[in-house]
Design a protein around this motif. Structure first.
Motif, PDB file in Angstrom:
ATOM      1  N   PHE A 102       0.823  -1.194   0.000  1.00 39.76           N
ATOM      2  CA  PHE A 102       0.000   0.000   0.000  1.00 39.76           C
ATOM      3  C   PHE A 102       0.860   1.248   0.000  1.00 39.76           C
ATOM      4  CE2 PHE A 102       0.164  -1.847   4.289  1.00 39.76           C
ATOM      5  CZ  PHE A 102       0.757  -0.834   5.025  1.00 39.76           C
ATOM      6  N   PRO A 103       0.376   2.330  -0.651  1.00 42.09           N
ATOM      7  CA  PRO A 103       1.147   3.567  -0.735  1.00 42.09           C
ATOM      8  C   PRO A 103       1.264   4.236   0.613  1.00 42.09           C
ATOM      9  CG  PRO A 103      -1.051   3.904  -1.600  1.00 42.09           C
ATOM     10  CD  PRO A 103      -0.920   2.431  -1.329  1.00 42.09           C
ATOM     11  N   PRO A 104       2.276   5.107   0.800  1.00 38.27           N
ATOM     12  CA  PRO A 104       2.444   5.790   2.085  1.00 38.27           C
ATOM     13  C   PRO A 104       1.286   6.730   2.366  1.00 38.27           C
ATOM     14  CG  PRO A 104       3.881   6.741   0.427  1.00 38.27           C
ATOM     15  CD  PRO A 104       3.288   5.508  -0.185  1.00 38.27           C
TER      16      PRO A 104
ATOM     17  N   ASN B 271       2.621  13.025  11.612  1.00 39.00           N
ATOM     18  CA  ASN B 271       3.537  12.556  12.647  1.00 39.00           C
ATOM     19  C   ASN B 271       4.461  11.450  12.153  1.00 39.00           C
ATOM     20  OD1 ASN B 271       2.385  14.297  14.567  1.00 39.00           O
ATOM     21  ND2 ASN B 271       0.771  12.793  15.044  1.00 39.00           N
ATOM     22  N   HIS B 272       4.250  11.015  10.914  1.00 44.51           N
ATOM     23  CA  HIS B 272       5.083   9.966  10.306  1.00 44.51           C
ATOM     24  C   HIS B 272       5.093   8.696  11.167  1.00 44.51           C
ATOM     25  CE1 HIS B 272       6.447  12.903   7.380  1.00 44.51           C
ATOM     26  NE2 HIS B 272       6.748  13.723   8.375  1.00 44.51           N
ATOM     27  N   GLU B 273       3.961   8.389  11.784  1.00 41.94           N
ATOM     28  CA  GLU B 273       3.862   7.186  12.587  1.00 41.94           C
ATOM     29  C   GLU B 273       3.697   5.981  11.661  1.00 41.94           C
ATOM     30  OE1 GLU B 273       0.604   7.741  15.183  1.00 41.94           O
ATOM     31  OE2 GLU B 273       1.599   9.245  16.429  1.00 41.94           O
ATOM     32  N   PRO B 274       4.284   4.851  12.020  1.00 42.38           N
ATOM     33  CA  PRO B 274       4.135   3.663  11.165  1.00 42.38           C
ATOM     34  C   PRO B 274       2.687   3.214  11.121  1.00 42.38           C
ATOM     35  CG  PRO B 274       5.131   3.089  13.287  1.00 42.38           C
ATOM     36  CD  PRO B 274       5.099   4.580  13.226  1.00 42.38           C
TER      37      PRO B 274
ATOM     38  N   PHE C  26      -6.632   0.920   8.337  1.00 48.74           N
ATOM     39  CA  PHE C  26      -5.367   1.117   9.034  1.00 48.74           C
ATOM     40  C   PHE C  26      -5.525   1.826  10.376  1.00 48.74           C
ATOM     41  CE2 PHE C  26      -4.350   0.380   4.658  1.00 48.74           C
ATOM     42  CZ  PHE C  26      -3.213  -0.410   4.716  1.00 48.74           C
ATOM     43  N   SER C  27      -4.429   1.865  11.107  1.00 46.37           N
ATOM     44  CA  SER C  27      -4.427   2.416  12.458  1.00 46.37           C
ATOM     45  C   SER C  27      -4.650   3.920  12.474  1.00 46.37           C
ATOM     46  CB  SER C  27      -3.088   2.084  13.147  1.00 46.37           C
ATOM     47  OG  SER C  27      -1.993   2.500  12.341  1.00 46.37           O
ATOM     48  N   ASP C  28      -4.441   4.611  11.355  1.00 48.76           N
ATOM     49  CA  ASP C  28      -4.688   6.051  11.311  1.00 48.76           C
ATOM     50  C   ASP C  28      -6.110   6.383  10.853  1.00 48.76           C
ATOM     51  OD1 ASP C  28      -4.503   5.317   8.656  1.00 48.76           O
ATOM     52  OD2 ASP C  28      -3.420   7.129   8.049  1.00 48.76           O
ATOM     53  N   GLY C  29      -6.942   5.369  10.640  1.00 49.83           N
ATOM     54  CA  GLY C  29      -8.318   5.578  10.212  1.00 49.83           C
ATOM     55  C   GLY C  29      -8.535   5.517   8.720  1.00 49.83           C
TER      56      GLY C  29
ATOM     57  N   ASN D 252       3.147  -6.382   9.363  1.00 54.63           N
ATOM     58  CA  ASN D 252       3.649  -5.084   9.807  1.00 54.63           C
ATOM     59  C   ASN D 252       4.655  -4.449   8.859  1.00 54.63           C
ATOM     60  OD1 ASN D 252       2.223  -4.561  12.193  1.00 54.63           O
ATOM     61  ND2 ASN D 252       3.517  -5.974  13.360  1.00 54.63           N
ATOM     62  N   ASP D 253       5.032  -5.133   7.792  1.00 54.63           N
ATOM     63  CA  ASP D 253       5.996  -4.573   6.851  1.00 54.63           C
ATOM     64  C   ASP D 253       5.301  -3.899   5.664  1.00 54.63           C
ATOM     65  OD1 ASP D 253       4.954  -6.793   5.679  1.00 54.63           O
ATOM     66  OD2 ASP D 253       6.869  -7.677   5.094  1.00 54.63           O
TER      67      ASP D 253
END
Length: 437
Positions: A127-129, A135-138, A155-158, A424-425
């Motif tokens: 998946f793209p960044p 905050n550049h959190e993983p 994802f974890s950022d919503g 997680n990668d």
């Protein structure tokens, strides 16, 4: 995106499409007086009985034997109504992806055979960044959903990323509406599913968003969550008829059921997650726990899991069909339900498969070191120590381990064609068992 093949092409017809006439030496019966509707009903019952007794793959050989009795019986095999009925009853498929219901049945049969024999194509989706992550959190993928043509990852950022399955290409990214946070992971996706043309997903803070799979980026918030009143939305799923959320943190509000057409609440209540209130609140700062799971199966049935309890109930009248408290806690990450079966794995590594409507045991098998798990109509897939092991669901027979190794799995899902797992990668691993390999 990288792709590697771990399959061999299909090398012959199966019994699902091998309805040949009888030999000249076969004894012939006078069946001309038997009406075709009767023969269709008989064929349907024989196929369903074979599927129930010996598994879904047994239906096609049973039909093949039946159609070889004589020419009159063989003509029944040309009834598309028969194949429509069998496709719905055995494969639970209610719309066509192929020219006829006969073709649809054969495709489903051969795909299930591929799944049993480990014949698949393996692909990784990268998946793209996240450009909105200041905050550049993983990122961590928390949920995956599948449809006929798309796979969605939450994802974890919503955010939710949509991929087109035929091309394996990224199609769209949806970013939820921002508001005050109750913790670093309050926006994390807690549930995601497809309806006919929509993608619906939720976050831990209770927000529910609806997106169009055909309009990139088109998104609206269908419900504004209230964590203080309802608790944390730990899991969320739905169909074309229902949406249901599983909450933890506030007593007597475990289940929130909505009408999927009006999006209005029709029920709030339940105590399933009351003992896990603290774990529910803890998800807002730590995503390592699996607090609860909610699944909808056929016939308006829902199944809810926590570490200490399972409950099955009817969504139409909220009538409890069965419930059980576990003598030993289960790994909630391995709990899943599909069609008429549910599965969970105890802390001792014993996998238990039950009937949804009665919680009666179907089989059990050993699945030590299990991390995450999922099931489809015939097979169980469990992530154990870096690999994915596959069991036959009806009898608990161990079949194989998928060739590709994965580590640190964060989400898993399976349907009748695909198995998908995120790690997680920043990778989604996708196994395609489709019959046209």
């Amino acid at each position: 995106m990288s792709t590697s093949s771990s399959s061999s092409s299909h090398d012959g017809d199966t019994d699902a499409g091998n309805f040949q006439g009888p030999s000249n030496s076969r004894r012939r019966f006078n069946t001309a007086v038997w009406p075709e509707p009767f023969l269709e009903a008989l064929a349907t019952q024989i196929a369903i009985d074979a599927a129930r007794s010996f598994g879904r793959l047994a239906a096609a050989p049973a039909l093949s034997n039946l159609f070889q009795v004589c020419r009159t019986w063989r003509r029944v095999s040309q009834s598309d109504l028969l194949w429509q009925t069998l496709t719905r009853r055995i494969w639970h498929r209610h719309h066509l992806l192929h020219p006829s219901w006969h073709d649809e049945y054969i495709y489903r049969h051969r795909t299930a055979e591929n799944m049993r024999s480990r014949r698949n194509n393996y692909t990784t989706l990268n998946f793209p960044p996240n450009d909105n992550n200041n905050n550049h959190e993983p990122l961590s993928c928390r949920r995956i959903a599948l449809s006929d043509y798309h796979i969605a990852a939450g994802f974890s950022d919503g955010s939710v990323r949509l991929f087109h399955l035929p091309s394996r290409q990224h199609a769209s990214t949806f970013h939820p509406h921002q508001r005050n946070h109750f913790g670093p992971f309050s926006r994390a996706v807690s549930g995601i599913f497809f309806t006919d043309t929509r993608l619906v997903f939720s976050s831990l803070d209770g927000d529910i968003h609806v997106a169009s799979v055909h309009v990139p980026g088109a998104l609206r918030r269908a419900h504004l969550g209230d964590v203080v009143t309802d608790g944390v939305l730990v899991d969320f799923t739905g169909t074309n008829r229902w949406w249901i959320g599983l909450y933890a943190g506030v007593p007597n509000r475990a289940f929130h059921v909505r009408n999927s057409n009006t999006e209005e609440l029709v029920f709030i209540g339940g105590t399933l997650t009351d003992p896990d209130a603290v774990f529910g609140w803890h998800l807002l700062i730590d995503l390592s726990e699996h607090v609860g799971r909610i699944r909808i199966t056929n016939d308006d049935l829902a199944v809810g899991f926590t570490r200490g309890r399972v409950i099955a109930f009817n969504l139409r009248n909220q009538m409890i069909l069965g419930e059980e408290e576990f003598t030993r806690p289960i790994n909630v990450g391995t709990a899943d339900a599909y069609d008429k079966a549910l599965m969970f794995v105890s802390s001792r590594g014993v996998a238990n498969v039950r009937q949804v409507d009665s919680l009666e045991e179907i089989c059990r098998f050993i699945a030590r070191n299990s991390l995450l798990g999922c099931i489809n109509g015939g097979y169980s897939f469990i992530s154990t120590g870096g690999g994915v092991r596959v069991w036959e669901l009806d009898r608990g027979e161990s079949l194989y381990i998928l060739r590709e190794r994965i580590w640190d799995a964060t989400a898993m899902i399976a349907d009748e064609r695909y198995v998908a797992a995120s790690t997680n990668d920043n990778t989604i691993h996708l196994w395609d068992f489709g019959a046209h390999l």
